[in-house]
Design a protein around this motif. Structure first.
Motif, PDB file in Angstrom:
ATOM      1  N   ALA A 185      47.912  41.818  32.324  1.00 51.19           N
ATOM      2  CA  ALA A 185      46.655  41.595  31.203  1.00 51.19           C
ATOM      3  C   ALA A 185      46.822  41.517  30.157  1.00 51.19           C
ATOM      4  O   ALA A 185      46.450  41.599  28.969  1.00 51.19           O
ATOM      5  N   ALA A 186      47.115  43.057  29.717  1.00 51.86           N
ATOM      6  CA  ALA A 186      47.277  43.535  28.704  1.00 51.86           C
ATOM      7  C   ALA A 186      47.902  42.941  27.519  1.00 51.86           C
ATOM      8  O   ALA A 186      47.661  42.876  26.727  1.00 51.86           O
ATOM      9  N   ILE A 187      49.295  42.718  28.231  1.00 53.52           N
ATOM     10  CA  ILE A 187      50.500  41.757  27.060  1.00 53.52           C
ATOM     11  C   ILE A 187      49.724  40.631  26.676  1.00 53.52           C
ATOM     12  O   ILE A 187      49.516  40.197  25.973  1.00 53.52           O
ATOM     13  N   HIS A 188      48.453  39.903  27.288  1.00 57.98           N
ATOM     14  CA  HIS A 188      48.036  38.473  26.709  1.00 57.98           C
ATOM     15  C   HIS A 188      46.520  38.286  26.585  1.00 57.98           C
ATOM     16  O   HIS A 188      46.415  38.628  25.795  1.00 57.98           O
ATOM     17  N   GLY A 189      46.560  39.887  26.252  1.00 57.07           N
ATOM     18  CA  GLY A 189      45.137  40.541  25.933  1.00 57.07           C
ATOM     19  C   GLY A 189      44.026  40.033  26.406  1.00 57.07           C
ATOM     20  O   GLY A 189      42.846  40.155  25.678  1.00 57.07           O
ATOM     21  N   ARG A 190      44.005  40.302  27.645  1.00 53.13           N
ATOM     22  CA  ARG A 190      42.685  40.031  28.105  1.00 53.13           C
ATOM     23  C   ARG A 190      42.781  41.518  28.729  1.00 53.13           C
ATOM     24  O   ARG A 190      42.884  42.421  29.496  1.00 53.13           O
ATOM     25  N   SER A 191      41.145  41.270  29.568  1.00 59.32           N
ATOM     26  CA  SER A 191      40.268  42.192  29.801  1.00 59.32           C
ATOM     27  C   SER A 191      41.138  42.913  31.336  1.00 59.32           C
ATOM     28  O   SER A 191      41.159  42.142  32.135  1.00 59.32           O
ATOM     29  N   ARG A 192      39.924  43.955  31.742  1.00 60.39           N
ATOM     30  CA  ARG A 192      40.505  44.330  33.285  1.00 60.39           C
ATOM     31  C   ARG A 192      39.214  44.391  33.625  1.00 60.39           C
ATOM     32  O   ARG A 192      40.115  43.246  34.890  1.00 60.39           O
ATOM     33  N   ILE A 193      38.042  43.252  33.409  1.00 58.77           N
ATOM     34  CA  ILE A 193      37.562  42.211  33.775  1.00 58.77           C
ATOM     35  C   ILE A 193      38.349  41.511  34.217  1.00 58.77           C
ATOM     36  O   ILE A 193      38.271  40.976  35.705  1.00 58.77           O
ATOM     37  N   GLU A 194      39.290  40.623  33.753  1.00 59.64           N
ATOM     38  CA  GLU A 194      39.678  39.218  33.976  1.00 59.64           C
ATOM     39  C   GLU A 194      41.178  39.948  34.771  1.00 59.64           C
ATOM     40  O   GLU A 194      41.118  39.002  36.157  1.00 59.64           O
ATOM     41  N   ALA A 195      41.639  40.848  35.016  1.00 62.10           N
ATOM     42  CA  ALA A 195      42.193  41.185  35.750  1.00 62.10           C
ATOM     43  C   ALA A 195      41.689  40.986  37.544  1.00 62.10           C
ATOM     44  O   ALA A 195      42.296  41.155  38.382  1.00 62.10           O
ATOM     45  N   THR A 196      40.364  42.414  37.002  1.00 65.60           N
ATOM     46  CA  THR A 196      39.573  41.769  38.943  1.00 65.60           C
ATOM     47  C   THR A 196      39.273  40.811  39.339  1.00 65.60           C
ATOM     48  O   THR A 196      39.642  40.583  40.244  1.00 65.60           O
ATOM     49  N   THR A 197      39.006  40.026  38.257  1.00 60.79           N
ATOM     50  CA  THR A 197      38.463  39.044  39.056  1.00 60.79           C
ATOM     51  C   THR A 197      40.186  37.905  39.435  1.00 60.79           C
ATOM     52  O   THR A 197      40.198  37.063  40.351  1.00 60.79           O
ATOM     53  N   ALA A 198      41.474  38.446  38.665  1.00 59.83           N
ATOM     54  CA  ALA A 198      42.324  37.398  38.902  1.00 59.83           C
ATOM     55  C   ALA A 198      43.031  37.865  40.281  1.00 59.83           C
ATOM     56  O   ALA A 198      43.333  37.246  41.395  1.00 59.83           O
ATOM     57  N   ILE A 199      43.006  38.801  40.566  1.00 62.66           N
ATOM     58  CA  ILE A 199      43.252  40.065  41.909  1.00 62.66           C
ATOM     59  C   ILE A 199      41.842  38.849  43.167  1.00 62.66           C
ATOM     60  O   ILE A 199      42.593  39.070  44.185  1.00 62.66           O
ATOM     61  N   SER A 200      40.608  39.432  43.036  1.00 58.35           N
ATOM     62  CA  SER A 200      39.853  38.756  43.858  1.00 58.35           C
ATOM     63  C   SER A 200      39.835  36.931  44.094  1.00 58.35           C
ATOM     64  O   SER A 200      40.387  36.638  45.026  1.00 58.35           O
ATOM     65  N   ASP A 201      40.307  36.357  43.041  1.00 60.51           N
ATOM     66  CA  ASP A 201      40.817  34.900  43.094  1.00 60.51           C
ATOM     67  C   ASP A 201      41.720  34.689  44.471  1.00 60.51           C
ATOM     68  O   ASP A 201      42.129  34.283  45.297  1.00 60.51           O
ATOM     69  N   VAL A 202      42.360  35.582  44.286  1.00 62.08           N
ATOM     70  CA  VAL A 202      43.909  35.807  45.361  1.00 62.08           C
ATOM     71  C   VAL A 202      43.673  36.554  46.523  1.00 62.08           C
ATOM     72  O   VAL A 202      44.562  36.233  47.397  1.00 62.08           O
ATOM     73  N   GLY A 203      42.973  36.803  46.577  1.00 57.59           N
ATOM     74  CA  GLY A 203      41.855  37.658  48.049  1.00 57.59           C
ATOM     75  C   GLY A 203      42.415  38.560  48.302  1.00 57.59           C
ATOM     76  O   GLY A 203      42.531  38.813  49.429  1.00 57.59           O
TER      77      GLY A 203
END
Lengths: 251, 261
Positions: free
Chosen positions: B113-131
């Protein structure tokens, strides 16, 4: 170069290091322990009056050499793991610049190297009464710089290795010649011309010379600063070369 | 038996996300891809199918710009493959899950996420997206094989790619997880992401809008799952593929351009 990506890499490498107590011990404890061995090895020596203890001459140099070896090993293996686990190839499909990755690595391990230098220098001074003419802070500076040199050479060496076994094989090729020719065993000006010329090309020689300057002079000499600059230049060149060896596109 | 893929295939999509023209790749001295030409429309789920060793991974690697190619051209989202700016918009999930085993799920996803300039919230969303929300604090190496590969997927999802290349993402997953994953791919495609998913399991083809069939480094056919059933004269996609191979072995050389995606 992008500071955000570089810092993210530093944070990530430090997080990995934190998960690995053995490597932490290797970095923080082993150089200090080796230094203790070295001290007791010369515990019973008889000295001519006024002559410096072997520990003050050679132990001082060991303060730079042990970390150099340890950091070379740890860095080359860690970077190689990045290659073999497929994460390197993946990273190279992301916007991260190759230099961000390598300098991120270098910063993380330099932080570890600084802690290492502080620990072993503290042990040398307080436990074993190291006595040199110059300032302990200069000793720490050269010790840190030399372990960062180990980091840079380790990152560079890992580029030429495909397996962990090959990475370890670089030890005798990259590290041992520098140990032999750095002026530790034989003073560099009493070597034959060929060896001296090789010695002049090897970065560790300049670290050792810097420490010898600190040992003999109360105030930092211009030779010492020159040596420090040369080693720093080797570090930067090593890192740049290492990032040039990373290929995004491979066959 | 009507399939989801057959319905979805009817959708009209104009723009092209990926276009491969006369691609040749030689690795060592061995030709791995020979004269492959294909197009992938924007927003489609395209299956890249073929037996092991047919060149699927090499084709994916060429499209993300990490494979040296011998000749031909690849255009990704309107730019030549390997263009630096594409690294922002193209996601690649390698076959062997490439994440840091000694880091937690969260640390892995946050790094990408950090490499792509995405936030920690987006990281949390991606983790929940894959369950994997409940396992976010676990190290990747403590997870099962299926969970492990989903960490790798989350690391790609967090970057919100416009084109996502997945190399055998469903291999080794149980049927429930596989179904989950395909549902997720469909969702991504509804949101406008183009997906190229490789697999050597022909059953998976039914989840795709269109298929690229590779065999021995050549593009055997580009068609929809429905067309494959028709041409292969079987409802079973595996059998249909086998039939197609047998029928095309005779006229192999000029079949490459067959069927538009």
């Amino acid at each position: 170069m992008n500071p955000r990506m570089m810092m993210a890499t530093t944070v990530r490498v430090l997080a990995q290091l934190r998960q690995d107590p053995r490597s932490i011990a290797l970095i923080l404890v082993v150089p200090a322990a080796l230094l203790a061995f070295f001290y007791y090895l010369f515990d019973n020596e008889t000295l001519r009056p006024g002559a410096p203890r072997t520990f003050d001459r050679v132990g001082l140099i060991m303060l730079a050499i042990f970390p150099f070896i340890v950091m070379f090993l740890i860095t080359s293996i860690t970077m190689l793991r990045e290659r073999t686990s497929g994460t390197l190839e993946r990273l190279l499909t992301t916007p991260i610049h190759k230099a961000d990755l390598l300098f991120g690595y270098a910063i993380a391990f330099s932080i570890a190297a600084t802690l290492q230098a502080l620990v072993s220098t503290a042990v040398a001074y307080w436990a074993f009464g190291l006595s040199v003419a110059g300032s302990p802070w200069l000793v720490i500076l050269v010790a840190v710089l030399t372990s960062v040199l180990g980091v840079a050479l380790g990152l560079l060496a890992s580029a030429f290795a495909h397996t962990e076994f090959q990475a370890v094989q670089f030890m005798p090729v990259v590290v041992i010649p520098q140990l032999l020719l750095c002026g530790l065993f034989v003073a560099r000006d009493s070597m034959n011309g060929v060896l001296q010329a090789i010695s002049n090309l090897l970065p560790l020689s300049y670290s050792v010379e810097a420490l010898q300057q600190i040992a003999e002079n109360m105030d930092p000499t211009s030779t010492m600063w020159g040596d420090v600059l040369i080693v720093a230049a080797f570090v930067v060149c090593g890192l740049i070369l290492a990032s040039l060896t990373l290929r995004r596109r491979t066959a | 038996m009507p399939s989801a893929g057959a319905h979805r295939a009817g959708r009209i999509v104009s723009a092209t996300a990926l276009s491969v023209q006369n691609l040749h790749v030689v690795r060592g001295k061995k030709p791995v891809l020979q004269d492959v030409s294909a197009t992938v429309p924007t927003g489609a789920v395209v299956g890249l199918l073929g037996p092991s060793g047919s060149g699927k991974t090499t084709l994916l690697r060429a499209c993300v710009g990490v494979q040296r190619i011998s000749s031909g051209s690849i255009t990704v989202l309107g730019l030549p493959a390997g263009t630096a700016s594409l690294r922002e918009t193209v996601g690649y999930v390698t076959q062997a899950a490439s994440v840091y085993k000694d880091l937690t799920v969260e640390e892995n996803v946050r790094y990408f996420a950090a490499i792509h300039g995405r936030s920690r919230i987006e990281a949390t969303t991606a983790i929940s997206d894959v369950g994997l929300s409940k396992l976010a604090k676990r190290t990747a190496q403590s997870l099962s094989g299926g969970q492990f590969s989903r960490v790798s997927l989350a690391c790609a999802l967090v970057t919100a790619p416009r084109l996502l290349m997945l190399d055998e993402p469903t291999v080794g997953l149980d049927p429930v997880l596989r179904a989950d994953l395909w549902a997720q791919f469909a969702q991504l495609s509804t949101n406008g992401t183009t997906l190229v998913v490789s697999s050597h399991v022909m059953e998976e083809a039914s989840h795709c809008d269109s298929l690229l069939l590779l065999r021995a480094g050549r593009l055997l056919a580009a068609l929809t799952p429905g067309q494959l059933r028709e041409r292969g004269q079987s409802e079973d996609l595996e059998l249909a593929f086998l039939h197609l191979i047998q029928s095309t072995d005779v006229e192999f050389t000029d079949s490459a351009q067959d069927g538009a995606a």
